[in-house]
Each structure stands twice: as structure tokens, then as C-alpha cells.
Design a protein around this motif. Structure first.
Motif, PDB file in Angstrom:
ATOM      1  N   ASN A   1     -13.531  25.029 -41.821  1.00  0.00           N
ATOM      2  CA  ASN A   1     -13.002  24.636 -40.516  1.00  0.00           C
ATOM      3  C   ASN A   1     -11.940  25.632 -40.070  1.00  0.00           C
TER       4      ASN A   1
ATOM      5  N   ASP B   1      -9.078  23.415 -35.640  1.00  0.00           N
ATOM      6  CA  ASP B   1     -10.074  22.344 -35.512  1.00  0.00           C
ATOM      7  C   ASP B   1      -9.678  21.091 -36.285  1.00  0.00           C
TER       8      ASP B   1
ATOM      9  N   LYS C   1      -8.941  18.118 -34.291  1.00  0.00           N
ATOM     10  CA  LYS C   1      -9.997  17.349 -33.625  1.00  0.00           C
ATOM     11  C   LYS C   1     -10.582  16.277 -34.524  1.00  0.00           C
TER      12      LYS C   1
END
Lengths: 452, 758
Positions: free
Chosen positions: B383, B387, B390
Motif C-alpha cells: 500500500n 492509502d 482510506k
């Protein structure tokens, strides 16, 4: 003109702080009537009565009540602002001490109207006796089934009431600071509308919150008992009902007087037995935050929410309130207005929470200048400087405390400029030597920390 | 942001569109309307802000009359632009006579208690209070009373000193500790004009992120103890650089003067560190200007190091390497730039013709570094750091995150605080922190402190709950092959049984499983997983968890060393070339090389930028190997314990002295630039290898790191996008080629910890 007793009608009944005696005198009738009505009808009753917030701002109560969301996705809270700190005001103290059930009844009605399950009374830390009285009253109300589950047999209406004691901060009487304090945070104001949602949408714990003054809740109980239309017959067009005025200062009979709004200022002094120790010099009609009224102008003023005084800054004109929280202070002609203002400024300096620049720095500066003037160090430009500092504070601070620190100074300079000038020119009091203030104490104890 | 409705507003008569909820000050900044401020900061919440009152502006909003006509109603009081959200039809004025007077008023207030010691203040010259006073303030003060006095320079922590006289109470530092770092150590004490920033009962400000408040402070109230009185800002030169303290690759600015590092400030990179640094990075870079730096090549003669010239030393090295022939090994490289590593491995593989290269310090030496690669097609952290925000749930597994990845810790905390992500912390009992600040436990929804060695049992328990409480999407389960492998493995691991084995609450396992069963879940595994004897099992079990919850791309096993990712990418591994191109005949790994050195199979060792004795998991083996090996070259900044055992020590340039690139934990290739030079006798590593290669094999030399990066971009497919021009200031993430990785479930049998010690 005489008093119009609505809230204080039974204040002298022995044992009225007990629930049985209170019930014998018509107590909890308002609640029972309210519970028989639809929630909207209760709010309508408040709307009809024209009740305005009794904490000082005079915001129409029904707008807050009806603004609480109708759904209960989040819990709703009812808050009672009993952090009565405005100098000269002591009405909530007596209401809570003598008529605790009236306050509690009003809060239960508000809880019913706004579908709240929890309420908090935020009581000023020094009001120990009042808090004890409220505590006893809450216990009694639980026993009688006015608090707790299924109140008065009304299925699904549960309401618990808690006391939260303040810790001695004037600022915590400001509603957003009160909510911060209640949640265990530092007693400082929070962002307000339009910067943040209104308390009725996001108040304590981001939940819809109804917050009113002690007297507002007490009035609500009487409005429900006797009807909004009845309440609206009292007072004036825009200021309906009665208001408790806390009279203090140079009067024969200081105390709480309940009068219809629109009551003339001079009559108020007479009601309290007239001026003692000399002739009337001035009146502060609504707590220390509102501007002073000199004796010769008192005849023009009535105690209602329309009354106002005008002060002039270099670039703007401000309309300042008169009735405020109802702290009615009378001064005779032995009073030195500059010393009075120095004391007032000291109060606001001490009570400024320190969050925002104009109030934190400005109040201290005003106090330092007034201290200098009243110890014989006044300089020719000081009055203009004071006006200018007030201009820089008023409306620039986070909450109303800054405004409230500037208004009395502006009022005093407007009406008693000659006394300031006398002090600056002659280095002594215009009313005689016996009025000199004590030497100011050092405010800032240095902490003895070792530098690197 | 496409779903945020736009509103029309006017600022100083200029019409513009702004997304609903945007603050006026932000909208104004976009059209270059300057609104001065002190307390406003885009990354700090404004709930406790808007207190400096510097950004007051006049505002009018449209109001509907009862007859339906609309008029512009001016708000009676000026409003703070930093906290006021824009609304449809709003008009703002920032330069009216009243606003100008308000700003002068606020500045006069701020200055009445602010000492005029700018000439000796570290902030002087880069001070927002100075700047705003010059632009907007009154020329003189009317304040003739005595100012507030405090003792100067009160030490808050070992890094931060506090001058209370200069503080303007903007609450940036207190909000930082509450909103961002989460330790809430700084808060206001007292009230009114006596209010001051402080810590509880004058305890030490022990936050791991304390240095950030120095940069946040808009005046010279919070100051760096290491930088205090060292330079004036206008005497400093600034160069863009990358922090070398961990693998996160935080973007920093190196402020230097007279070839000395003076201080480190954060550089904004939204994808990596936003604008934060940890104290390790901010105050740990002083090795760059350490007086112990080696400045010439050293050779050991009669047990003493003696300085020699590069020409002499190169001749010596070439002789000895040629003697050793294929019995040469190279260890280390996690501190070197990608360019150094590329030339190093090229020198070894093309000139010396050996594949004995490894950067790993053990204890596990799996082919191509990770079992993840075979299953999922990536090695470490898949990742992007940004991110993580999120994610709905983040599982921090076996990781002391704040120590291993301080800035990723901040990102995880942000995911929780700003985005409402659920955090599950599962770490061995020895790392139990409870709700202690500056640890994941502070905000984790579920905390699982398991018995060390029972990781697999815990993961089985979690999967058991997910499978038998039907928390997983039936559709996904239907598509998964070999589901029965996992079903059989976890069948006997009901939460109660797993809880008993792991020493945690069964209910906690259930709650954790319910949080983790979402397709926006990321796993952050830490060093206790990678160092574990059964780390393969744990990674396999984590892989099963990721596949079943639909997150096969969200397993993150962050590398820890500065350029460890780059070392992997550049083929400092015995079995792959740069870009993970497999080799037919792999060389020896670190352990084999050291064992070889002891047994005589390796005669020459090249150790690059690593204190092997202290970093290799088997200290004894490392020492014996270095003592036994007949020729040891160490490239280092200082004479470390390893360097003391070498025959030749070559000085190398630090990050501040050269150009190059590092690849950070999320595979972002980032450039750093030469700030200063401390000695012309210190060469970059690539130059050392380039010269040796030229003299030994006649290969063409390289002339700059830029040339090498171009060659890397041209020859290593995964670095295709990493040309010097494309990298820019913020770097570029490289991606694995889209391969067909089936990511199948793997059966994992739990092996009880008792078996570990056996």
C-alpha cells in the motif's frame, strides 16, 4: 408600581424547597399539563408566551426548543446554565436555593418537548448551598416519579438529571465554554455558528443540546402551568413576561425583585427602598457587562430587551443592551466611577480565559491603564487610548466576554469622561479621598523555574 | 473531491467557486488574496483554533426578505477567515479600512507582551510575527506598562526549549500534540493573560514528535536546543534532502552553513510525511557533521590505521581482490544510494564475476527476501503510505509501529482520528502499552496482547470467527479455490480455544474479527513477524486473512533500513539482478559469506555502510568472520566497531554531501541533493566502484549520479519511470509489472511456542 410575582410567588412559603409543599402550591402542574400535550404543542405554548432567554442575551426561547431535531438518531441533552457569575446578579442562586423544583420541572418539560433523556445542571462552584438544594430536590423528584423511567406514567419518556459543579470560572457561564467544561475540557469557548453548527444540532458530545438559563426553565414551568397566553399579557410587545431583577448597591432593601419587563429604572430603585448614603449617581442596570446609566438619564430607561444605549467608536456605532442578566447595581454620589471601572476591569482581566488575543491582552492592558490612572499616574492621552483599546476588543474576540469587558468602560467614558479627566489632571478622586482603591496586587506570580 | 458541491463566493469582488466547507482563508489563498494568520494551520483542527484573531475579515451573506427578495446582509462582527466555511453567495472583504484597523489592533495586542529580543531570537528573520508586523502592524506601540516576565529558555525536553515571554498563545503546539501526535502533553496552564503553555506538573515533554512544534511555532517561543544560537536564518543555505534514519524516506530540508549541518526541517510531501518529522529524524541527522567523520582512506599497518591516498588504496584493493578471485563477498548497502548500489553490484557481477552480495542482517535468508513475493507478487509494503488513510480497518500485527515506522504511525493515527478507521493492535505481550500515548494502543479499537509464538493461533481464531459468524462475502468465498484448506485448519480454533492459547480475551478476538472482515483492511506487520522463527507461517496465515477478506494487495511488511528497499531493487541479493531478474547460479547470502570467511572459502569481504558486528543477528559469527577473513574493506562515515576490524577503511559521503536517490518503504524513489562538502578526499561510493571497475576491467567510468540513474532507468524495467527529470521533488513510486499472481490459500499448521525453543 409593585412587583409581579410569578416565579417568586411562593418564595417565602416555609419548606417550599420540599416537593410536598411545592406540589401543594401548584408545583408540577405545568409538567402534568405538558405531558398531556403533544411535544409540538408544548413548544407552541412557549412560543405564544414570547419567553426570551433570561441569561442576558434575550434570545427567543422557542426557537431553540423547536430547533432540536425531531429525530433521535443521536441522544439529545437538556442543559441548564446555572453558572451565574455576572457581577451583581444573584437571581439563579435564590431560585435554586428556594425553588429548586421549579427549575427541575422546567427542565423536565424541556426534556419532554425535545425528546431528551439526559439533563445536566451546570452549577457555579461557589453555589454549594444551591447545589445541595437542587440535589435534595432531584432525589425527591426521583422518588415521586418525576425523574427516571416513564415519568408520571408516560410510557417511553425517561429523563435523568445530573448536577455538574463548575470550578470557579466566569467564562464557563458562556454556553460553548460551559459545554466544553461539562465534557471535561478546558473551560474555553468553542467555535460558533456560522463557523460551527449550533448547539441545537451539535452541542455536547456532538449531539443536539438545548441550553437555557435557570430562570428560563423556571419560567417555562409557570408558562405550562398557566398558559402561554397568560404569560404574554405581562411585559411589553417584544419583552413579554416577568424578570427577576437582583438589586444591589446603595439601596435600602437590596434583594431579588420580580417585575414585569418594561419596568422603569427609577421605579426599580424606589421598589428597593431608595438610594442610601447620598443622592443617586448612576445605575448599572443589567450586570457589570452593560454600560452604566447616569442618574439624569435614568428616567429615559425601562427594563426591557428593546432598551439600549449607543456608544460610538471611530468607525462604527454599537447598540448595547440595558437589561442584561438583571444585575441591577445602584451607586450614590460618593462613588468614584473610575475606581468602579478599575474594579470591573480587574474582574474581566481575572476571568478572561486567555483563548483569544483581544480579550487576553486587551483586558489586562485596560486594567493596567486604569490602575495607573487611579494611583495618580494618568496621562493626557489615556482616555482616547482606552476608547481605542475597547474598539479593538469589542466584536473582535471569540465570545462575549471581550465585548462585556469593553462595554462598561465605553459607557463610563461616555457619561463620566469628566471624572477620568479629573483623575488624570489632579491625580486624585473627584469624590474625595476616602474612595481611593487599594494598591493593585501583583497579578503574575513568577514561577521559579531554572533557565537552561 | 468531485462529489463535494461547489458554491459561488466573492472575495474582494473577485468571483470564484469553492468546494462547500472550504474555509475562507483557503479559498482566498487559491486566488492569491493574502490573509495574515498565526494560529491557522491546514493540518490542525480549527475547533480549538481561531484564537489569534489575525485573519478577521468582513463578510456578508445573502438573506431572504419575507417578500422573497434577497439582500446582502453584512455580519455585524468581523469573522475569522480561518474557521469560516464558505457558503453560497458569500461576499468577503479583506482590505477594508475596518479590517486593516482590526489587524493593527490584534498585532498591537500581541506585541504588548512580546519581548523585543528579535536580534537574539532564533526565529528572527523567518518569524511570522515579524513578517505580519512589518506588513500589517502598527509602527509603534502605545503600551507603556510593564511587560510580562518569565525566566527565559525553560527546557521542555531534551530537544525543545520554551521561552514563555515570546509565546503568543496560538495553540498550534497544543493542538499538534492533541490532534497529530496524540500524546497531548502540551496544554495551556492558568488563564487570561497569565495563560502559558506547559506540561502537566512540569514533567518532561517526552513526545517522539516533539520537534515538530518548533517548526509550527509562529514565534520564537519553542526552540530547538541543538540549533539554538547556532545561526541566523539568512546565513543558512537550504538543500532538499531525504531523512536516512528509517525506511520511510521523509522529505527534509537540510539547513547548513560553513559545511556544517545546522538543523533539519521537514519538507512537504503529502504522500510520505505530509509535513512532519519524528525526533529521530529531526535531531538524529547530526552524524553528518560529526567530528569523528573519516576524511581520508585508511589502511591498517601493524594494527594501526594510517591515512593513504586514493591512488595507493585503489592499487592495494585491486591487488587483493585479484588475489581472492571468486572468493569475494559484499555485505551491506542499506545506507547507500540506489546509484551506489547499482554500480556496486555491477562491479561485483561484471568485473569480479561473483554473485556474493547481500544486504540482509538475518536471521532469515529466504530466496528473493520474502515469501510474500511468490504468493502475492510483492515484497514488503504494497500500500502507499497515503492509502492507509482510506482504509476502514488497519491491523497492526506484531509491530511496535511508533518505533519501527514513526511516520506511518502518524498516518495510522490520522486514519483513525480524521477518517474514523478502526484499528486492531495485535502485538506480543512484551510490547503491551495499553492506552499509553504515542503508541497504537492509545487509539486501537481492539488490543490483543498475545503470548509470544502464538501468532498463528490468533490468526486462526480470527479466521474462525469470520468463517463461522458468516462475516465474509459469500460471493468471494465461492470464488476462492481450496477454501477447505483454511476451513480445516481453523475449524478447531474457536475463539475460546484461540484465546486460551494466546492468552487474550475470546470476546476481543470476536470484536477484532468483526472489524477486520472488510474489504478495505490493511495489514501492517512488524519486526516480530519478520524476525520470528516461523515467520513464513505467520506471513502465510496473514496472507490467508488478506485473501479471505478480499485484501490480497494490502499486506504490508515494511522494510526498516534507510534504503533497504533500494538494496533489494538494485539486486544486493545473491539470487537476483536489479529489478528482481532471477539468477541461475545464486551467490552466497550474508550468513554463508560469514561462515565462508571463517572456513576460508571467502578471502575478501567488502562491507558497505553497515556496522556488521552490531547489526548482524549473530554477533559472534560476524566478529569471527571479520577476524578470520584475510582482506576486509569497510566503507563508512566513522570508525565503527566493524571498521576497527577492517584492513582498509574508505570514507564515504553522507546524504548531505552527494546527489542520489533512495527508495523508501512504499517503493517511492526520491532524490536528494548535495548540500555541502566536508572534504574533497571523501568520495561517493559509486565513484570508488567506478574507478576500481575501470582499472580492473576497463569498463567506462561514470561521471555523476545522474548518469547512473539514467542508466538504471534505461536498464531496469521497474525503474523505467525514474529518470532524474521525472522524479522531481516528490519522487515516483515504482510498480510491479502486472503479473498473474493467483494468491492461493495456503494451509498453515500451528506450531506451539514450546516447539520453538526445542
Amino acid at each position: 408600581m409593585a412587583e409581579t410575582l410569578v416565579l417568586l410567588k411562593h418564595r417565602d412559603v416555609p419548606g417550599i424547597e420540599n416537593i410536598d409543599i411545592y406540589e401543594q402550591h401548584g408545583g408540577y402542574a405545568g409538567l402534568k399539563k405538558a405531558l398531556a400535550m403533544e411535544r409540538d404543542a408544548v413548544i407552541n405554548e412557549i412560543k405564544t408566551s414570547g419567553l426570551r432567554g433570561r441569561g442576558g442575551a434575550g434570545f427567543p426561547a422557542w426557537i431553540k426548543w423547536s430547533g432540536i431535531p425531531k429525530d433521535t438518531k443521536k441522544p439529545h441533552y437538556v442543559l441548564c446554565n446555572a453558572d451565574e457569575g455576572e457581577p451583581g446578579t444573584f437571581k439563579d442562586r435564590e431560585l435554586m436555593l428556594k425553588l429548586p423544583h421549579m427549575v427541575i420541572e422546567g427542565m423536565i418539560i424541556a426534556a419532554y418537548a425535545t425528546q431528551s433523556a439526559k439533563g445536566y445542571i451546570y452549577i457555579r462552584g461557589e453555589f454549594v448551598e444551591s447545589a445541595r438544594s437542587i440535589r435534595r430536590a432531584i432525589d425527591q423528584a426521583y422518588k415521586k416519579g418525576y425523574l427516571g423511567k416513564s415519568i408520571c406514567g408516560k410510557e417511553g419518556f425517561d429523563f435523568d438529571l445530573y448536577i455538574h459543579m463548575g470550578a470557579g470560572s466566569y467564562e464557563c457561564g458562556e454556553e460553548s465554554a460551559l459545554m466544553s467544561s461539562l465534557m471535561g475540557e478546558r473551560g474555553q469557548p468553542r467555535l460558533k455558528f456560522p463557523h460551527a453548527p449550533l448547539p441545537i444540532h451539535e452541542g455536547v458530545w456532538q449531539s443536539p443540546t438545548l441550553i437555557n438559563n435557570v430562570e428560563t426553565y423556571a419560567a417555562a414551568s409557570q408558562i405550562l402551568a398557566h398558559g402561554g397566553a397568560w404569560y404574554a399579557t405581562m411585559g411589553t410587545e417584544n419583552s413579554k413576561g416577568t424578570k427577576i431583577i437582583s438589586v444591589s448597591g446603595h439601596v435600602k432593601k437590596p434583594g431579588n425583585y420580580e417585575v414585569e419587563l418594561g419596568y422603569p429604572v427609577l421605579d426599580m430603585i424606589e421598589l428597593a427602598g431608595g438610594v442610601t448614603g447620598g443622592k443617586l449617581k448612576a445605575v448599572i442596570p443589567g450586570g457589570s457587562s452593560v454600560p452604566i446609566i447616569p442618574a439624569e438619564l435614568c428616567k429615559d430607561f425601562k427594563l426591557d430587551y428593546d432598551a439600549h444605549q449607543v456608544v460610538q467608536y471611530s468607525m462604527r456605532t454599537m447598540r448595547l443592551p440595558v437589561v442584561g442578566s438583571g444585575g441591577f447595581m445602584v451607586f450614590n454620589d460618593k462613588t468614584d466611577i473610575v475606581v468602579l471601572m478599575r474594579r470591573t476591569a480587574e474582574f474581566y482581566t481575572h476571568e478572561s480565559c486567555g483563548k483569544c488575543t483581544p480579550c487576553r491582552e486587551g483586558t489586562r492592558w485596560i486594567f493596567k491603564i486604569l490602575s495607573r490612572i487611579t494611583t495618580g499616574g494618568g496621562l493626557p492621552g489615556d482616555i482616547d487610548l482606552l476608547v481605542n483599546i475597547c474598539d479593538q476588543i469589542d466584536g473582535r474576540s471569540y465570545c462575549g466576554l471581550g465585548d462585556a469587558a469593553a462595554w462598561p468602560i465605553m459607557g463610563a467614558i461616555k457619561h463620566f469622561r469628566h471624572e477620568f479627566e479629573y483623575w488624570i489632571e489632579h491625580k486624585r478622586s473627584p469624590v474625595g479621598e476616602d474612595c481611593l482603591p487599594p494598591a493593585p496586587e501583583p497579578l503574575n506570580p513568577l514561577l521559579t523555574l531554572t533557565p537552561v | 473531491m468531485a462529489d463535494v458541491p461547489m458554491v459561488n463566493i466573492k472575495i474582494n469582488g473577485i468571483a470564484l467557486q469553492a468546494p462547500q466547507g472550504e474555509k475562507v482563508i483557503e479559498a482566498a489563498r487559491r486566488i492569491n488574496v493574502d490573509i495574515p494568520f498565526f494560529c491557522y494551520h491546514p493540518r490542525l483542527t480549527m475547533e480549538n483554533g481561531a484564537n489569534c484573531r489575525m485573519c478577521l475579515v468582513e463578510v456578508a451573506t445573502p438573506r431572504k426578505n419575507p417578500d422573497g427578495s434577497v439582500v446582502m446582509a453584512k455580519m455585524p462582527k468581523p469573522q475569522t477567515a480561518c474557521s469560516l466555511p464558505v457558503s453560497e453567495g458569500m461576499e468577503v472583504w479583506t482590505e477594508t479600512e475596518q479590517v486593516i484597523a482590526d489587524r493593527r489592533g490584534v498585532l498591537e495586542f500581541l506585541l504588548i507582551n512580546h519581548p523585543l529580543d528579535c536580534p537574539i531570537c532564533d526565529r528572527g528573520g523567518e518569524c511570522p510575527l515579524q513578517n505580519n508586523t512589518i506588513h500589517y502592524g502598527p509602527p509603534t506601540s502605545r503600551f507603556i506598562e510593564e511587560k510580562r516576565h518569565f525566566p527565559k529558555a525553560y527546557p521542555l525536553s531534551e530537544y525543545v526549549v520554551f521561552d514563555r515571554e515570546r509565546c503568543i498563545h496560538c495553540a498550534r503546539c497544543t493542538r499538534f500534540t492533541q490532534d497529530i501526535s496524540g500524546d497531548a502533553q502540551l496544554d495551556f496552564l492558568f488563564r487570561g493573560a497569565d495563560m502559558e503553555v506547559g506540561t502537566f506538573a512540569h514533567t518532561r515533554f517526552s513526545s517522539r514528535f516533539s520537534g515538530n512544534v518548533i517548526e509550527l511555532c509562529p514565534v520564537g517561543a519553542l526552540l530547538s536546543r541543538t540549533y539554538r544560537f547556532k545561526a541566523r536564518p539568512w546565513d543558512l543555505m537550504t538543500q532538499k534532502s531525504i531523512c536516512t534514519q528509517c525506511s520511510n524516506g521523509c522529505n527534509i530540508k537540510i539547513d547548513h552553513r560553513v559545511s556544517q549541518l545546522q538543523r533539519v526541517n521537514a519538507r512537504v510531501n503529502e504522500a510520505v510525511n505530509e509535513e512532519w518529522t519524528c525526533d529521530r529524524g529531526k535531531f538524529g541527522m547530526d552524524y553528518v557533521s560529526s567530528p569523528d567523520r573519516i576524511t581520508t582512506p585508511l589502511v591498517k599497518r601493524d594494527g594501526e590505521f594510517q591515512p593513504v591516498t586514493w591512488d595507493e588504496i585503489n592499487t592495494l584493493i585491486i591487488d587483493r581482490l585479484q588475489e581472492a578471485g571468486a572468493k569475494v563477498g559484499g555485505i551491506g548497502g542499506t545506507r547507500s544510494s540506489n546509484e551506489d548500489l547499482y554500480v556496486w553490484q555491477k562491479f561485483f557481477r561484471q568485473t569480479l564475476r561473483v554473485n556474493n552480495l547481500d544486504h540482509r542482517m538475518g536471521p532469515h535468508f529466504r530466496p528473493t527476501n520474502s515469501g510474500l513475493y511468490a504468493r502475492f507478487g510483492y515484497h514488503s509494503m504494497n500500500n502507499a503510505i497515503a492509502d492507509l488513510e482510506k482504509m476502514k480497518t488497519i491491523l497492526v500485527f506484531g509491530s511496535n509501529l511508533v518505533d519501527e515506522q514513526p511516520i506511518i504511525y502518524l498516518r495510522v493515527r490520522k486514519a483513525w482520528r480524521a477518517k474514523g478507521a478502526g484499528i486492531v493492535e495485535a502485538v506480543p505481550r512484551s510490547m503491551k502499552t495499553g492506552e499509553e500515548a504515542n503508541h497504537v494502543g492509545e487509539f486501537a479499537s481492539v488490543r490483543l496482547y498475545y503470548r509470544p509464538g502464538t501468532e498463528v493461533a490468533l490468526l486462526h481464531g480470527l479466521l474462525n470467527v469470520m468463517l463461522y459468524e458468516n462475516l465474509l462475502s459469500a460471493e468471494r468465498l465461492g470464488e476462492i479455490k481450496n477454501l477447505s484448506i483454511v476451513q480445516n485448519a481453523v475449524k478447531s480454533w474457536a475463539p475460546e480455544i484461540a484465546a486460551k492459547e494466546c492468552g487474550v480475551e475470546a470476546d476481543a478476538i470476536r470484536r477484532a474479527a468483526r472489524l477486520l472482515a472488510t474489504d478495505q483492511m490493511a495489514i501492517l506487520a512488524g519486526e516480530t513477524v519478520t524476525q520470528h522463527p516461523y515467520s513464513e507461517d505467520i506471513l502465510n496465515a496473514l496472507g490467508n486473512l488478506a485473501i479471505l477478506t478480499g485484501n490480497p494487495g494490502n499486506i504490508n511488511v515494511p522494510v526498516t533500513e534507510n534504503n533497504q528497499q533500494g538494496a533489494m531493487d538494485m539486486g544486493i541479493l545473491p539470487d537476483v539482478l536489479p529489478g528482481y531478474v532471477g539468477l541461475d547460479q545464486p551467490g552466497l547470502n550474508t550468513k554463508q559469506m560469514l561462515q565462508g570467511a571463517v572456513s576460508g572459502e571467502i578471502e575478501a569481504l567488502w562491507i558497505s555502510g553497515v556496522d556488521l558486528v552490531n547489526r548482524f543477528y549473530d554477533r559472534d559469527l560476524a566478529r569471527r568472520a571479520l577476524e578470520a577473513c584475510s582482506f576486509v574493506v569497510v566503507t563508512e562515515h566513522t570508525l565503527t566497531e566493524t571498521a576497527q576490524l577492517a584492513d582498509v577503511v574508505l570514507p564515504t559521503q553522507s546524504v548531505a554531501e552527494r546527489d542520489g536517490t533512495f527508495t523508501n518503504v512504499e517503493r517511492r524513489v526520491q532524490r536528494f541533493f548535495k548540500a555541502f562538502e566536508i572534504s574533497p578526499e571523501i568520495h561517493p561510493e559509486w565513484l570508488i566502484f567506478s574507478q576500481l571497475a575501470m582499472r580492473m576491467g576497463g569498463t567506462a567510468p561514470y561521471f555523476s549520479a545522474r548518469d547512473i540513474l539514467r542508466e538504471i532507468a534505461a536498464s531496469v524495467p521497474i525503474y523505467q519511470a525514474c529518470t532524474p527529470r521525472d522524479l522531481g521533488d516528490q519522487g515516483v513510486r515504482w510498480h510491479y509489472p502486472a503479473a498473474n499472481h493467483t494468491a492461493d490459500l495456503v494451509g498453515v499448521e500451528y506450531r506451539a511456542p514450546a516447539a520453538v525453543s526445542a
